[in-house]
Design an enzyme around this catalytic site. Structure first.
Site, PDB file in Angstrom:
ATOM      1  N   LYS A  78       0.873  -1.180   0.000  1.00 35.64           N
ATOM      2  CA  LYS A  78       0.000   0.000   0.000  1.00 35.64           C
ATOM      3  C   LYS A  78       0.902   1.219   0.000  1.00 35.64           C
ATOM      4  CE  LYS A  78      -4.491   0.980   0.512  1.00 35.64           C
ATOM      5  NZ  LYS A  78      -5.692   0.322   0.037  1.00 35.64           N
ATOM      6  N   GLY A 177     -22.904   4.608   5.252  1.00 37.52           N
ATOM      7  CA  GLY A 177     -22.122   5.064   4.097  1.00 37.52           C
ATOM      8  C   GLY A 177     -22.693   4.562   2.781  1.00 37.52           C
ATOM      9  N   GLY A 179     -21.802   5.226  -0.294  1.00 31.43           N
ATOM     10  CA  GLY A 179     -20.865   5.656  -1.340  1.00 31.43           C
ATOM     11  C   GLY A 179     -20.819   4.633  -2.452  1.00 31.43           C
ATOM     12  N   VAL A 181     -19.455   1.705  -2.692  1.00 26.30           N
ATOM     13  CA  VAL A 181     -19.739   0.319  -2.294  1.00 26.30           C
ATOM     14  C   VAL A 181     -21.126   0.218  -1.652  1.00 26.30           C
ATOM     15  CG1 VAL A 181     -19.005  -1.585  -0.801  1.00 26.30           C
ATOM     16  CG2 VAL A 181     -17.290  -0.227  -1.996  1.00 26.30           C
TER      17      VAL A 181
HETATM   18  P1  NAD Z   1     -16.823   6.229  -0.819  1.00 27.33           P
HETATM   19  O1  NAD Z   1     -16.000   7.380  -0.398  1.00 27.33           O
HETATM   20  O2  NAD Z   1     -17.411   6.204  -2.184  1.00 27.33           O
HETATM   21  O3  NAD Z   1     -18.046   6.005   0.185  1.00 27.33           O
HETATM   22  C1  NAD Z   1     -17.976   6.237   1.551  1.00 27.33           C
HETATM   23  C2  NAD Z   1     -19.257   6.963   1.903  1.00 27.33           C
HETATM   24  O4  NAD Z   1     -19.342   7.059   3.317  1.00 27.33           O
HETATM   25  C3  NAD Z   1     -19.299   8.394   1.375  1.00 27.33           C
HETATM   26  O5  NAD Z   1     -20.505   8.573   0.639  1.00 27.33           O
HETATM   27  C4  NAD Z   1     -19.250   9.260   2.630  1.00 27.33           C
HETATM   28  O6  NAD Z   1     -20.023  10.437   2.499  1.00 27.33           O
HETATM   29  C5  NAD Z   1     -19.848   8.329   3.651  1.00 27.33           C
HETATM   30  N1  NAD Z   1     -19.448   8.599   5.034  1.00 27.33           N
HETATM   31  C6  NAD Z   1     -18.230   8.983   5.507  1.00 27.33           C
HETATM   32  N2  NAD Z   1     -18.264   9.092   6.837  1.00 27.33           N
HETATM   33  C7  NAD Z   1     -19.513   8.745   7.203  1.00 27.33           C
HETATM   34  C8  NAD Z   1     -20.166   8.627   8.459  1.00 27.33           C
HETATM   35  N3  NAD Z   1     -19.545   8.914   9.605  1.00 27.33           N
HETATM   36  N4  NAD Z   1     -21.455   8.222   8.483  1.00 27.33           N
HETATM   37  C9  NAD Z   1     -22.111   7.946   7.336  1.00 27.33           C
HETATM   38  N5  NAD Z   1     -21.547   8.033   6.120  1.00 27.33           N
HETATM   39  C10 NAD Z   1     -20.266   8.426   6.058  1.00 27.33           C
HETATM   40  O7  NAD Z   1     -15.915   4.939  -0.572  1.00 27.33           O
HETATM   41  P2  NAD Z   1     -16.184   3.464  -1.106  1.00 27.33           P
HETATM   42  O8  NAD Z   1     -15.343   3.234  -2.291  1.00 27.33           O
HETATM   43  O9  NAD Z   1     -17.642   3.196  -1.153  1.00 27.33           O
HETATM   44  O10 NAD Z   1     -15.533   2.637   0.082  1.00 27.33           O
HETATM   45  C11 NAD Z   1     -16.202   2.489   1.306  1.00 27.33           C
HETATM   46  C12 NAD Z   1     -15.340   1.689   2.258  1.00 27.33           C
HETATM   47  O11 NAD Z   1     -15.049   0.420   1.692  1.00 27.33           O
HETATM   48  C13 NAD Z   1     -13.970   2.348   2.566  1.00 27.33           C
HETATM   49  O12 NAD Z   1     -13.636   2.035   3.896  1.00 27.33           O
HETATM   50  C14 NAD Z   1     -13.030   1.626   1.624  1.00 27.33           C
HETATM   51  O13 NAD Z   1     -11.695   1.616   2.118  1.00 27.33           O
HETATM   52  C15 NAD Z   1     -13.633   0.239   1.617  1.00 27.33           C
HETATM   53  N6  NAD Z   1     -13.338  -0.553   0.416  1.00 27.33           N
HETATM   54  C16 NAD Z   1     -13.719  -0.094  -0.794  1.00 27.33           C
HETATM   55  C17 NAD Z   1     -13.462  -0.857  -1.920  1.00 27.33           C
HETATM   56  C18 NAD Z   1     -13.898  -0.407  -3.284  1.00 27.33           C
HETATM   57  O14 NAD Z   1     -13.870  -1.210  -4.222  1.00 27.33           O
HETATM   58  N7  NAD Z   1     -14.334   0.825  -3.443  1.00 27.33           N
HETATM   59  C19 NAD Z   1     -12.805  -2.091  -1.800  1.00 27.33           C
HETATM   60  C20 NAD Z   1     -12.450  -2.542  -0.530  1.00 27.33           C
HETATM   61  C21 NAD Z   1     -12.718  -1.758   0.573  1.00 27.33           C
END
Ligand code: NAD
Length: 347
Positions: A78, A177, A179, A181
Site C-alpha cells: 500500500k 455510508g 458511497g 460500495v
Molecule cells: P466512498 O467514499 O465512495 O463512500 C464512503 C461513503 O461514506 C461516502 O458517501 C461518505 O459520504 C460516507 N461517510 C463517511 N463518513 C460517514 C459517516 N460517519 N457516516 C455515514 N456516512 C459516512 O468509498 P467506497 O469506495 O464506497 O468505500 C467504502 C469503504 O469500503 C472504505 O472504507 C473503503 O476503504 C472500503 N473498500 C472499498 C473498496 C472499493 O472497491 N471501493 C474495496 C475494498 C474496501
C-alpha cells in the site's frame, strides 16, 4: 528524488520519498510470498508523519491477508501520499509519485484509494506500468460494484450460518455510508427483499437513494440507536469498539458485515467483544476482497465474468470461517487471521 528506507519488523520494504513541494509518500510492502504486492494509493491529509506511516503499514498488512484469503497470486502493499489532495495534488506531484513506484521495479503495483481519482491514475499511468484499475480500455475500471457483490455474498453466507437461509428477505439492514460500495450493496439487498436503512453524511446522495430506491434514511448516528438484524459498515474503519459493539447488540443486530476496511478498532479485543455478544462478524478483508479480485483479473487479460465468478467464492470462504470459529470457540477475526498467516507461511 530523495528516498530513505525504513526498517520495520515483519515488512519486506518500507520506503519514504520526498515528492517535492514538501509532500512525502510512503510505500509499504508487507509480503510478496504469493506474488508482487498490490494495493491502492491513499492521498490523505495526515496529522503527523507517524499517522501516515501507521496507515501505510496497517493497510499493506491487510492487503497481504486479503489477497491470500482470496487465493490471488498477489502480495500485500500500500502507499500513502501525505497532504491535502485538494491543496497539493498537481500533475508534477503525481508524476513524481509514479517515479517513486518505478523505483521498486515491480515489487509494488499501485491503484486507486481514498483521495485518488481515476483521472489521477491516468496521469500516473503515463509514467509507470506498475499500476492497475485505471480507466484504460483493457483495464478493470471501478472495482466498487464487484466489491459490493462480494460483501453481499458475505451477508448471504452469514445468514446461512445463523438463520439457515442464504437470503435477507424481510430482514432490516442498516448501511453506514452510501458511497460507491454502500449504494451498490443496497441495491443487492433490496433486490433480495431486505428493508434497507442508511446513514450518510452526504445528504444529496442519501436523498437520491431514498427517493429512487426506497431506502429509509437515518440520522448520522442512527446506526447506533436503531433496531436492525444486520449492520453493514461501508464508510470508515474502526467503527466497532467497546462503545458501539454493545449498542449494536442491544439493538438486536445479529450480523455485522460490510465493505469498510479495518472495522475493528482493536482486532483481538473487539472481535472477542463481538463474539461475547453472540453477534456474527464477517471479517472485513474476507468480504470486501471483490475489488482486489477484480483488479487481479487484469493480469493475463481482464474478464468481468471471471471477476464475478471468483468473487462469488467469498460466500464459501465466509461460511468456512464462521463455522471454524464456532467449532474452535474463537472470534471469527482471529480464525481468519490464523488462516491468512498460515497461507503466507507466517503462522
Ligand atoms: P466512498 O467514499 O465512495 O463512500 C464512503 C461513503 O461514506 C461516502 O458517501 C461518505 O459520504 C460516507 N461517510 C463517511 N463518513 C460517514 C459517516 N460517519 N457516516 C455515514 N456516512 C459516512 O468509498 P467506497 O469506495 O464506497 O468505500 C467504502 C469503504 O469500503 C472504505 O472504507 C473503503 O476503504 C472500503 N473498500 C472499498 C473498496 C472499493 O472497491 N471501493 C474495496 C475494498 C474496501
Amino acid at each position: 528524488m530523495k528516498t530513505q528506507e525504513i526498517k520495520v519488523d515483519g515488512y519486506e520494504r518500507v520506503i519514504e520519498a520526498d515528492l517535492g513541494s514538501h509532500v512525502t509518500s510512503i510505500i509499504a510492502v508487507h509480503n510478496t510470498k504469493l506474488g508482487p504486492s498490490l494495493g491502492g494509493c491513499r492521498f490523505y491529509n495526515y496529522v503527523t508523519r507517524e499517522d501516515a506511516l501507521t496507515d501505510a503499514l496497517r493497510l499493506s498488512e491487510g492487503m497481504s491477508y486479503k489477497s491470500a484469503m482470496a487465493n490471488l497470486p498477489l502480495g500485500g502493499g500500500k502507499s500513502v501520499i501525505a497532504g491535502d489532495p485538494q491543496k497539493v495534488k498537481t500533475r508534477e506531484l503525481l508524476e513524481a509519485y509514479a517515479d517513486f513506484v518505478n523505483s521498486l521495479d515491480g515489487l509494488y503495483y499501485t491503484a486507486k484509494d481514498v483521495g485518488i481519482e481515476l483521472e489521477d491514475l491516468d496521469i500516473i499511468e503515463q509514467k509507470t506500468k506498475f499500476i492497475k484499475g485505471t480507466s484504460a480500455k483493457n483495464s478493470s475500471g471501478d472495482p466498487s460494484p464487484v466489491t459490493a457483490y462480494g460483501v453481499f455474498q458475505g451477508i448471504r453466507a452469514s445468514a446461512q450460518f445463523l438463520w439457515r437461509t442464504n437470503s435477507v428477505k424481510g430482514r432490516k439492514v442498516i448501511i453506514q455510508g452510501l458511497g460507491h460500495v454502500g449504494f451498490e450493496l443496497a441495491k443487492h439487498l433490496i433486490e433480495d427483499g431486505a428493508v434497507v436503512h442508511a446513514c450518510e453524511i452526504n445528504t444529496e446522495a442519501l436523498n437520491y437513494a431514498c427517493k429512487n430506491y426506497g431506502i429509509i434514511p437515518l440520522d448520522i448516528n442512527g446506526w447506533q440507536t436503531t433496531k436492525a438484524d444486520v449492520f453493514c459498515p461501508c464508510a470508515m474503519g474502526a467503527v466497532l469498539d467497546s462503545t458501539s459493539i454493545p449498542m449494536l447488540a442491544n439493538n438486536g443486530v445479529q450480523i455485522i458485515c460490510g465493505g469498510a476496511n479495518n472495522q475493528l478498532l482493536d482486532v483481538l479485543k473487539d472481535s472477542q467483544r463481538v463474539r461475547e455478544t453472540g453477534m456474527v462478524y464477517a471479517p472485513d478483508y474476507i468480504v470486501n476482497a471483490g475489488g482486489i479480485i477484480n483488479i487481479a483479473c487484469e493480469f493475463g487479460g481482464y474478464s468481468a465474468s471471471r471477476a464475478i465468478q471468483m468473487t462469488s467464492k467469498i460466500y464459501d470462504t465466509t461460511l468456512t470461517i464462521l463455522e471454524r470459529a464456532k467449532k474452535q470457540d474463537k472470534p471469527t477475526a482471529v480464525v481468519s487471521l490464523e488462516m491468512a498467516r498460515e497461507k503466507l507461511g507466517l503462522a
